[in-house]
Design a protein around this motif. Structure first.
Motif, PDB file in Angstrom:
ATOM      1  N   ARG A  47      41.690  42.307  15.950  1.00  0.00           N
ATOM      2  CA  ARG A  47      41.572  42.861  17.289  1.00  0.00           C
ATOM      3  C   ARG A  47      41.029  44.282  17.280  1.00  0.00           C
ATOM      4  O   ARG A  47      41.125  45.000  18.262  1.00  0.00           O
ATOM      5  CB  ARG A  47      42.936  42.848  17.997  1.00  0.00           C
ATOM      6  N   CYS A  48      40.448  44.697  16.165  1.00  0.00           N
ATOM      7  CA  CYS A  48      39.925  46.068  16.069  1.00  0.00           C
ATOM      8  C   CYS A  48      38.615  46.210  16.823  1.00  0.00           C
ATOM      9  O   CYS A  48      38.249  47.298  17.217  1.00  0.00           O
ATOM     10  CB  CYS A  48      39.731  46.446  14.601  1.00  0.00           C
ATOM     11  N   PRO A  92      41.171  31.069  35.127  1.00  0.00           N
ATOM     12  CA  PRO A  92      39.794  30.875  35.584  1.00  0.00           C
ATOM     13  C   PRO A  92      39.446  31.623  36.869  1.00  0.00           C
ATOM     14  O   PRO A  92      38.292  31.722  37.227  1.00  0.00           O
ATOM     15  CB  PRO A  92      39.727  29.366  35.826  1.00  0.00           C
ATOM     16  N   GLN A  93      40.469  32.127  37.611  1.00  0.00           N
ATOM     17  CA  GLN A  93      40.201  32.784  38.890  1.00  0.00           C
ATOM     18  C   GLN A  93      39.907  34.257  38.663  1.00  0.00           C
ATOM     19  O   GLN A  93      40.719  34.977  38.100  1.00  0.00           O
ATOM     20  CB  GLN A  93      41.413  32.620  39.828  1.00  0.00           C
ATOM     21  N   ALA A  94      38.738  34.715  39.111  1.00  0.00           N
ATOM     22  CA  ALA A  94      38.357  36.112  38.907  1.00  0.00           C
ATOM     23  C   ALA A  94      39.019  36.991  39.950  1.00  0.00           C
ATOM     24  O   ALA A  94      39.088  36.665  41.124  1.00  0.00           O
ATOM     25  CB  ALA A  94      36.845  36.269  38.980  1.00  0.00           C
ATOM     26  N   GLU A  95      39.503  38.162  39.489  1.00  0.00           N
ATOM     27  CA  GLU A  95      40.052  39.130  40.407  1.00  0.00           C
ATOM     28  C   GLU A  95      38.936  39.941  41.037  1.00  0.00           C
ATOM     29  O   GLU A  95      37.823  39.962  40.566  1.00  0.00           O
ATOM     30  CB  GLU A  95      41.014  40.075  39.660  1.00  0.00           C
ATOM     31  N   ARG A  96      39.298  40.660  42.086  1.00  0.00           N
ATOM     32  CA  ARG A  96      38.292  41.464  42.772  1.00  0.00           C
ATOM     33  C   ARG A  96      38.031  42.751  42.002  1.00  0.00           C
ATOM     34  O   ARG A  96      38.940  43.385  41.510  1.00  0.00           O
ATOM     35  CB  ARG A  96      38.747  41.790  44.196  1.00  0.00           C
ATOM     36  N   THR A 275      35.030  34.483  26.238  1.00  0.00           N
ATOM     37  CA  THR A 275      36.320  34.048  26.762  1.00  0.00           C
ATOM     38  C   THR A 275      37.307  34.008  25.615  1.00  0.00           C
ATOM     39  O   THR A 275      37.110  33.286  24.637  1.00  0.00           O
ATOM     40  CB  THR A 275      36.218  32.664  27.422  1.00  0.00           C
ATOM     41  N   VAL A 276      38.355  34.816  25.702  1.00  0.00           N
ATOM     42  CA  VAL A 276      39.339  34.905  24.624  1.00  0.00           C
ATOM     43  C   VAL A 276      40.701  34.492  25.149  1.00  0.00           C
ATOM     44  O   VAL A 276      40.999  34.599  26.343  1.00  0.00           O
ATOM     45  CB  VAL A 276      39.398  36.342  24.050  1.00  0.00           C
ATOM     46  N   ARG A 277      41.535  34.037  24.238  1.00  0.00           N
ATOM     47  CA  ARG A 277      42.879  33.591  24.599  1.00  0.00           C
ATOM     48  C   ARG A 277      43.816  34.789  24.608  1.00  0.00           C
ATOM     49  O   ARG A 277      43.780  35.635  23.721  1.00  0.00           O
ATOM     50  CB  ARG A 277      43.364  32.542  23.602  1.00  0.00           C
ATOM     51  N   LEU A 278      44.679  34.838  25.626  1.00  0.00           N
ATOM     52  CA  LEU A 278      45.633  35.934  25.752  1.00  0.00           C
ATOM     53  C   LEU A 278      46.842  35.696  24.859  1.00  0.00           C
ATOM     54  O   LEU A 278      47.234  34.548  24.596  1.00  0.00           O
ATOM     55  CB  LEU A 278      46.092  36.073  27.209  1.00  0.00           C
ATOM     56  N   ASP A 279      47.431  36.769  24.385  1.00  0.00           N
ATOM     57  CA  ASP A 279      48.669  36.675  23.621  1.00  0.00           C
ATOM     58  C   ASP A 279      49.807  36.283  24.555  1.00  0.00           C
ATOM     59  O   ASP A 279      49.897  36.750  25.690  1.00  0.00           O
ATOM     60  CB  ASP A 279      48.987  38.014  22.953  1.00  0.00           C
ATOM     61  N   GLY A 280      50.678  35.443  24.071  1.00  0.00           N
ATOM     62  CA  GLY A 280      51.813  35.022  24.882  1.00  0.00           C
ATOM     63  C   GLY A 280      52.136  33.564  24.673  1.00  0.00           C
ATOM     64  O   GLY A 280      51.537  32.863  23.828  1.00  0.00           O
ATOM     65  N   ASP A 281      53.078  33.089  25.456  1.00  0.00           N
ATOM     66  CA  ASP A 281      53.537  31.711  25.320  1.00  0.00           C
ATOM     67  C   ASP A 281      52.566  30.712  25.929  1.00  0.00           C
ATOM     68  O   ASP A 281      52.520  29.548  25.520  1.00  0.00           O
ATOM     69  CB  ASP A 281      54.915  31.553  25.975  1.00  0.00           C
ATOM     70  N   ASP A 282      51.808  31.142  26.939  1.00  0.00           N
ATOM     71  CA  ASP A 282      50.894  30.238  27.633  1.00  0.00           C
ATOM     72  C   ASP A 282      49.592  30.127  26.844  1.00  0.00           C
ATOM     73  O   ASP A 282      48.787  31.060  26.811  1.00  0.00           O
ATOM     74  CB  ASP A 282      50.614  30.759  29.039  1.00  0.00           C
ATOM     75  N   GLU A 287      40.973  35.194  29.198  1.00  0.00           N
ATOM     76  CA  GLU A 287      40.332  36.280  29.928  1.00  0.00           C
ATOM     77  C   GLU A 287      38.894  36.426  29.452  1.00  0.00           C
ATOM     78  O   GLU A 287      38.555  36.053  28.318  1.00  0.00           O
ATOM     79  CB  GLU A 287      41.082  37.588  29.735  1.00  0.00           C
ATOM     80  N   GLU A 288      38.058  36.947  30.320  1.00  0.00           N
ATOM     81  CA  GLU A 288      36.667  37.212  29.973  1.00  0.00           C
ATOM     82  C   GLU A 288      36.528  38.665  29.540  1.00  0.00           C
ATOM     83  O   GLU A 288      37.083  39.566  30.174  1.00  0.00           O
ATOM     84  CB  GLU A 288      35.751  36.936  31.172  1.00  0.00           C
ATOM     85  N   VAL A 289      35.783  38.877  28.467  1.00  0.00           N
ATOM     86  CA  VAL A 289      35.553  40.235  27.975  1.00  0.00           C
ATOM     87  C   VAL A 289      34.064  40.416  27.715  1.00  0.00           C
ATOM     88  O   VAL A 289      33.336  39.449  27.469  1.00  0.00           O
ATOM     89  CB  VAL A 289      36.346  40.512  26.675  1.00  0.00           C
ATOM     90  N   LEU A 290      33.599  41.662  27.801  1.00  0.00           N
ATOM     91  CA  LEU A 290      32.223  41.999  27.471  1.00  0.00           C
ATOM     92  C   LEU A 290      32.196  42.619  26.083  1.00  0.00           C
ATOM     93  O   LEU A 290      32.854  43.628  25.839  1.00  0.00           O
ATOM     94  CB  LEU A 290      31.645  42.984  28.496  1.00  0.00           C
ATOM     95  N   ASP A 291      31.434  42.012  25.195  1.00  0.00           N
ATOM     96  CA  ASP A 291      31.344  42.478  23.815  1.00  0.00           C
ATOM     97  C   ASP A 291      29.961  43.092  23.596  1.00  0.00           C
ATOM     98  O   ASP A 291      28.964  42.373  23.494  1.00  0.00           O
ATOM     99  CB  ASP A 291      31.569  41.300  22.860  1.00  0.00           C
ATOM    100  N   PRO A 292      29.850  44.422  23.532  1.00  0.00           N
ATOM    101  CA  PRO A 292      28.535  45.063  23.378  1.00  0.00           C
ATOM    102  C   PRO A 292      28.098  45.141  21.928  1.00  0.00           C
ATOM    103  O   PRO A 292      28.928  45.180  21.004  1.00  0.00           O
ATOM    104  CB  PRO A 292      28.772  46.462  23.952  1.00  0.00           C
ATOM    105  N   ASP A 293      26.801  45.183  21.709  1.00  0.00           N
ATOM    106  CA  ASP A 293      26.208  45.355  20.380  1.00  0.00           C
ATOM    107  C   ASP A 293      25.331  46.599  20.419  1.00  0.00           C
ATOM    108  O   ASP A 293      24.321  46.644  21.119  1.00  0.00           O
ATOM    109  CB  ASP A 293      25.371  44.122  20.000  1.00  0.00           C
TER     110      ASP A 293
END
Length: 667
Positions: A47-48, A92-96, A275-282, A287-293
């Motif tokens: 996760r670095c 899957p539901q995006a927040e504002r 799209t990465v999986r969140l830590d937790g029981d579920d 969540e969607e993340v932006l990975d820059p290069d």
């Protein structure tokens, strides 16, 4: 050709000398937060990697207060803000997501999931540049003209689709749609990337037949420029605005290469929505993340120089086309512009006003011998400086930066116009150069050896026309013709009007070499034989007349069109577009073409290349409405023309006497 003291005299009148230390740059601006570094080290290895996450934190105005307190004092806080305001978008539901709400009536923009873009306010007022204040009424007329352009086009399309406009009137005939353009628009929209339910960019290529994706599934800043302009011309502003804001938030992340971080203000070459999986029981929570290069994962590991320059150019185009000047006035956007400028204008060891870069840092992103001061970067640099000067808010904190910007514009325009220009007369002058000249009055200032004039150049140079060479360094002139640098020198006004017309004359004279069966050669001629082995490192992708080594790139059509429209010679671009239309769709929109006449699809070219599609669309849209090109072009600044004329008019043989040695020293 002017003497060095004449240049210094002109520059000293405009502000601090460009060759002296600039007080607006401080070491504190270039430091990173040590706490953030420690925080990264303590994280698990998996996760670095830092990734940007979408959130609704900024909608409460928190970011605005942070930036209000920031001002121009400590840009390093920018990284801390982004760490504190992690933007999170759980699927899957995006927040504002909302933009920063400005005080003083600038209004706010909101992106609500998959909803459309809504503006709750607008900015009216004056735009200030470095040499004076534009007329507010003219700016308002320009804004209203561009803002209404998209609405008129949409209304026209609706009326054509609906047939009859009113009762008792005959239905107007439906305008036929060009099948090639229709296909191109469908492919362009298929390449769109969504983040938190909103469009954010277009991937580099969407080739279903290719098993080697590499990084072509990412959103490249330079590749999105023609896509963004196509959407602007179509009146679809949402995707461009989202792209500008999200790439801004990726600026200055602490990406490293061998524990070394690049300077603040650097824009990424590309980014990818993951799209990465969140830590937790579920286990289903994602969540969607932006990975820059920033180049740390790219081939060659080279950081992009042109990304930030293109970002500023697109930001100006967005404002001119949409009429939404509030985006330029946002505190975070103003800070982003200043960070890019400070990175580019920072003092270094270089004596030249041109921007010093490495090989592979621009569109030609592999080793091709363009390190040093390549024309492409200088043209984009000049254009970005002009655009930034137009958009920077007039405030006390920007005074030093604007002064440094103006000084650089004067010096850069003189340097490129005087030393990069070549035609038959100048070539003959170089052929007769004397070498080993030491003095301020030297004619051969860069100690160029006449033997560098190759036989191909002597035969290739026409009697009429000329161009800007690819590179200039001590004892070295790269005489190759680079299309992007020359075309953007016309668009940005870096080349004079006479030089701009001469470049287009040159393209017409060398049509069979530069256009041939598919426009447009990225450079000419190709590196061959031992020269190819030494300069490219025997690059198997850059074999002669392929890829960056004199391959033909259809995406350059839109830049050719913009340059031709500016010089009131659109027939040149129309002729090139007609040639491209014969093959682009049939060949499945390839990335580039090979061979000297561009007869073959590139041996490693990706099909359905997005900027090939977008470049064609922009060229067609600009030819249909040439007035729309004004969002891209810049006219010659009268002050720059005056300073340039003063430099040229100085006698290069005038002796440098003791009276001219007076200098002002800063203690």
């Amino acid at each position: 050709m002017a003497t060095s003291d004449a240049i210094l005299q002109v520059l000293s009148g405009a502000g601090p000398c460009v060759f002296s230390s600039n007080p607006c740059f401080r070491s504190s601006d270039l430091t990173f937060s040590s706490k953030l570094h420690v925080k990264c080290v303590k994280k698990r290895a998996s996760r670095c990697m830092k990734m940007f996450k979408c959130s609704n934190v900024l909608q409460n105005g928190i970011g605005n207060h942070w930036f209000k307190g920031l001002g121009d004092r400590d840009l390093s806080v920018n990284a801390t803000i982004k760490k504190l305001h992690l933007l999170r978008c759980k699927g899957p539901q995006a927040e504002r997501v909302s933009g920063v709400t400005e005080e003083g009536g600038n209004g706010a923009w909101f992106v609500d999931g998959a909803k459309s873009l809504n503006r709750n306010g607008a900015v009216t007022g004056e735009q200030t540049d470095g040499f004076g204040v534009q007329d507010a009424q003219q700016l308002t007329r320009e804004k209203e003209g561009f803002a209404s352009n998209g609405a008129l086009n949409q209304e026209k399309e609706r009326s054509e689709t609906n047939g009859a406009v009113g009762a008792g009137r005959d239905a107007s005939p439906k305008v036929s749609v060009d099948p090639i353009e229709e296909e191109a628009w469908e492919l362009l929209r298929d390449s769109m990337v969504y983040y938190c339910g909103s469009p954010i960019g277009t991937i580099a290529a969407n080739d279903p037949t290719s098993s080697s994706v590499l990084n072509y599934d990412q959103v490249f800043i330079r590749d999105f420029i023609p896509s963004g302009i196509a959407f602007l011309l179509k009146g679809e502003y949402d995707i461009v605005r989202n792209f500008l804001l999200h790439t801004l938030q990726l600026q200055s992340w602490e990406k490293t290469m061998d524990c070394h971080s690049p300077g603040q203000g650097l824009m990424p070459a590309s980014f990818k929505v993951r799209t990465v999986r969140l830590d937790g029981d579920d286990d289903s929570a994602t969540e969607e993340v932006l990975d820059p290069d920033f180049g740390e994962a790219a081939i060659g590991r080279v950081a992009p120089v042109d990304s930030g320059l293109w970002w500023i150019i697109l930001l100006r185009a967005y404002g001119k086309c949409s009429g939404d000047l509030s985006l330029q006035g946002r505190i975070d956007v103003q800070t982003g512009i200043k960070m890019i400028l400070r990175l580019c204008l920072a003092d270094g060891f270089d004596m030249f006003p041109t921007l010093l870069v490495t090989d592979g840092s621009c569109m030609i992103d592999r080793r091709m011998g363009i390190h040093g001061h390549p024309l492409e970067i200088q043209a984009l640099f000049y254009s970005a400086l002009l655009c930034a000067r137009e958009m920077l808010a007039p405030e006390d904190g920007s005074a030093d930066l604007i002064r440094a910007l103006n000084n650089r514009l004067v010096a850069l325009s003189f340097h490129i116009r005087e030393y990069y220009w070549i035609d038959l007369r100048k070539l003959n002058e170089i052929y007769r150069y004397k070498t080993e000249e030491y003095s301020y009055d030297a004619v051969n200032k860069f100690n160029i050896y006449p033997d560098q004039v190759s036989p191909w150049l002597v035969e290739w140079m026409p009697n009429q026309g000329g161009y800007l060479i690819g590179n200039l360094q001590p004892a070295h002139m790269d005489f190759r013709f680079f299309s992007l640098g020359n075309l953007w020198s016309i668009v940005s006004g870096l080349a004079t009007r006479d030089q701009s017309n001469a470049i287009l004359d040159f393209i017409e004279a060398k049509w069979s070499d530069l256009i041939a069966d598919m426009p447009l050669k990225i450079c000419y001629p190709a590196l061959e034989g031992q020269e190819w082995q030494i300069i490219t490192g025997s690059d198997p992708k850059n074999t002669p007349w392929s890829y960056h080594n004199a391959g033909s790139w259809p995406t350059l059509l839109w830049q050719l069109t913009a340059a031709c429209i500016k010089m009131n010679r659109p027939e040149i671009a129309a002729r090139a577009v007609q040639i491209a239309e014969k093959r682009l769709s049939r060949d499945k929109w390839p990335e580039y073409y090979d061979t000297k006449k561009a007869r073959f699809i590139g041996k490693q070219a990706h099909l359905f290349q997005t900027w090939s599609i977008a470049g064609y669309l922009v060229a067609k849209l600009l030819l249909a409405d040439p007035s729309a090109a004004r969002m891209l072009v810049s006219d010659e600044d009268p002050e720059l023309v005056s300073a340039f004329s003063c430099m040229i008019g100085t006698n290069p043989r005038r002796k440098r006497g003791q009276t001219n040695l007076k200098k002002t020293f800063m203690v």
